[in-house]
Design an enzyme around this catalytic site. Structure first.
Site, mmCIF file in Angstrom:
data_model
loop_
_atom_site.group_PDB
_atom_site.id
_atom_site.type_symbol
_atom_site.label_atom_id
_atom_site.label_comp_id
_atom_site.label_asym_id
_atom_site.label_seq_id
_atom_site.Cartn_x
_atom_site.Cartn_y
_atom_site.Cartn_z
ATOM 1 N N TYR A 22 0.793 -1.231 0.000
ATOM 2 C CA TYR A 22 0.000 0.000 0.000
ATOM 3 C C TYR A 22 0.827 1.284 0.000
ATOM 4 O O TYR A 22 0.270 2.380 0.062
ATOM 5 C CB TYR A 22 -0.978 -0.012 1.180
ATOM 6 C CG TYR A 22 -2.086 -1.024 1.012
ATOM 7 C CD1 TYR A 22 -3.124 -0.794 0.116
ATOM 8 C CD2 TYR A 22 -2.088 -2.221 1.720
ATOM 9 C CE1 TYR A 22 -4.141 -1.721 -0.059
ATOM 10 C CE2 TYR A 22 -3.102 -3.162 1.556
ATOM 11 C CZ TYR A 22 -4.125 -2.896 0.659
ATOM 12 O OH TYR A 22 -5.134 -3.812 0.479
ATOM 13 N N ASN A 73 -14.149 5.742 -0.295
ATOM 14 C CA ASN A 73 -13.333 4.530 -0.411
ATOM 15 C C ASN A 73 -13.807 3.625 0.721
ATOM 16 O O ASN A 73 -13.374 3.762 1.873
ATOM 17 C CB ASN A 73 -11.838 4.832 -0.268
ATOM 18 C CG ASN A 73 -11.000 3.582 -0.493
ATOM 19 O OD1 ASN A 73 -11.537 2.470 -0.583
ATOM 20 N ND2 ASN A 73 -9.690 3.744 -0.570
ATOM 21 N N ASP A 86 -27.418 0.150 0.641
ATOM 22 C CA ASP A 86 -28.780 0.640 0.892
ATOM 23 C C ASP A 86 -28.757 2.103 1.318
ATOM 24 O O ASP A 86 -29.606 2.894 0.907
ATOM 25 C CB ASP A 86 -29.459 -0.214 1.967
ATOM 26 C CG ASP A 86 -29.809 -1.626 1.483
ATOM 27 O OD1 ASP A 86 -29.771 -1.860 0.266
ATOM 28 O OD2 ASP A 86 -30.099 -2.488 2.344
ATOM 29 N N HIS A 99 -10.947 3.951 -5.277
ATOM 30 C CA HIS A 99 -10.013 2.979 -4.702
ATOM 31 C C HIS A 99 -8.601 3.351 -5.104
ATOM 32 O O HIS A 99 -8.375 3.812 -6.233
ATOM 33 C CB HIS A 99 -10.318 1.557 -5.192
ATOM 34 C CG HIS A 99 -11.680 1.108 -4.807
ATOM 35 N ND1 HIS A 99 -11.989 0.698 -3.533
ATOM 36 C CD2 HIS A 99 -12.827 1.060 -5.514
ATOM 37 C CE1 HIS A 99 -13.277 0.401 -3.480
ATOM 38 N NE2 HIS A 99 -13.806 0.621 -4.662
HETATM 39 O O1 CA2 Z 1 -7.640 -0.069 -3.296
HETATM 40 C C1 CA2 Z 1 -8.367 0.356 -2.389
HETATM 41 O O2 CA2 Z 1 -8.445 1.554 -2.108
HETATM 42 C C2 CA2 Z 1 -9.154 -0.641 -1.544
HETATM 43 O O3 CA2 Z 1 -10.388 -0.028 -1.191
HETATM 44 C C3 CA2 Z 1 -8.292 -0.912 -0.326
HETATM 45 C C4 CA2 Z 1 -8.910 -1.940 0.614
HETATM 46 C C5 CA2 Z 1 -9.293 -3.210 -0.151
HETATM 47 O O4 CA2 Z 1 -9.978 -4.102 0.712
HETATM 48 C C6 CA2 Z 1 -10.157 -2.911 -1.362
HETATM 49 O O5 CA2 Z 1 -10.404 -4.121 -2.052
HETATM 50 C C7 CA2 Z 1 -9.479 -1.931 -2.280
HETATM 51 C C8 CA2 Z 1 -7.944 -2.315 1.724
HETATM 52 C C9 CA2 Z 1 -7.542 -1.172 2.590
HETATM 53 C C10 CA2 Z 1 -6.547 -1.691 3.592
HETATM 54 O O6 CA2 Z 1 -5.503 -0.761 3.740
HETATM 55 C C11 CA2 Z 1 -4.377 -1.188 4.394
HETATM 56 C C12 CA2 Z 1 -3.343 -0.287 4.430
HETATM 57 C C13 CA2 Z 1 -2.165 -0.635 5.065
HETATM 58 C C14 CA2 Z 1 -2.039 -1.870 5.657
HETATM 59 C C15 CA2 Z 1 -3.083 -2.778 5.616
HETATM 60 C C16 CA2 Z 1 -4.263 -2.423 4.987
#
Ligand code: CA2
Length: 146
Positions: A22, A73, A86, A99
């Site tokens: 990330y 997001n 909803d 995203h």
């Molecule tokens: O790509 C995106 O912005 C997502 O919404 C990110 C979500 C994921 O479940 C979606 O499918 C796509 C995950 C966010 C988690 O963020 C983290 C950041 C650092 C460490 C762990 C998780």
């Protein structure tokens, strides 16, 4: 115009855990970038994050009358939350789904967004820039030139 940015679960960990997936930019860094962009565009933003599905639902419900658009997001709830869908469907406030990653290029279970059909559109795959692009979309859909 006023735009409400909503961030779902685990986005508070951005820049602090799993940087190999990330990146190293924190959610606070992203907020600062969006604030700068919004100031240049003459827009006002509010930026919130929660790990709680019910809190997201409540914020969507409360946006009517206070905000002109939502940029959301929903993170993991994107793929699971009927309650959030909803709430978005019932809200008169237009929403832009965003995203960081391209959810369509990731695992199969991320390909489906339950909230996509009740949002004006979806922006994904542009990293931090997805947030500024989301702001631009929110301004575009609420302006007379739509
Ligand atoms: O790509 C995106 O912005 C997502 O919404 C990110 C979500 C994921 O479940 C979606 O499918 C796509 C995950 C966010 C988690 O963020 C983290 C950041 C650092 C460490 C762990 C998780």
């Amino acid at each position: 115009m006023k735009v409400l940015f909503l961030n779902g679960p685990n986005l508070n960990l951005l820049g602090k855990r799993q940087p190999e997936i990330y990146g190293t930019t924190t959610l606070a860094d992203i907020e600062a970038q969006v604030r700068q962009r919004a100031a240049a565009d003459g827009a006002e933003i509010e930026f919130r994050q929660t790990n709680d599905e019910g809190q997201l639902v409540t914020w969507v419900q409360q946006a009517a009358g206070s905000f002109d658009a939502l940029v959301i997001n929903a993170a993991g709830y994107t793929h699971t939350s009927v309650a959030l869908r909803d709430a978005l469907a019932a809200s008169p406030v237009p929403a832009v789904e965003i995203h960081l990653s391209n959810i369509h290029a990731r695992e199969e279970f991320r390909h489906n967004s339950i909230i996509a059909p009740v949002c004006k559109g979806q922006i994904c795959g542009f990293g931090n820039a997805s947030y500024s692009l989301g702001l631009a979309a929110a301004i575009s859909i609420t302006s007379r030139n739509g």
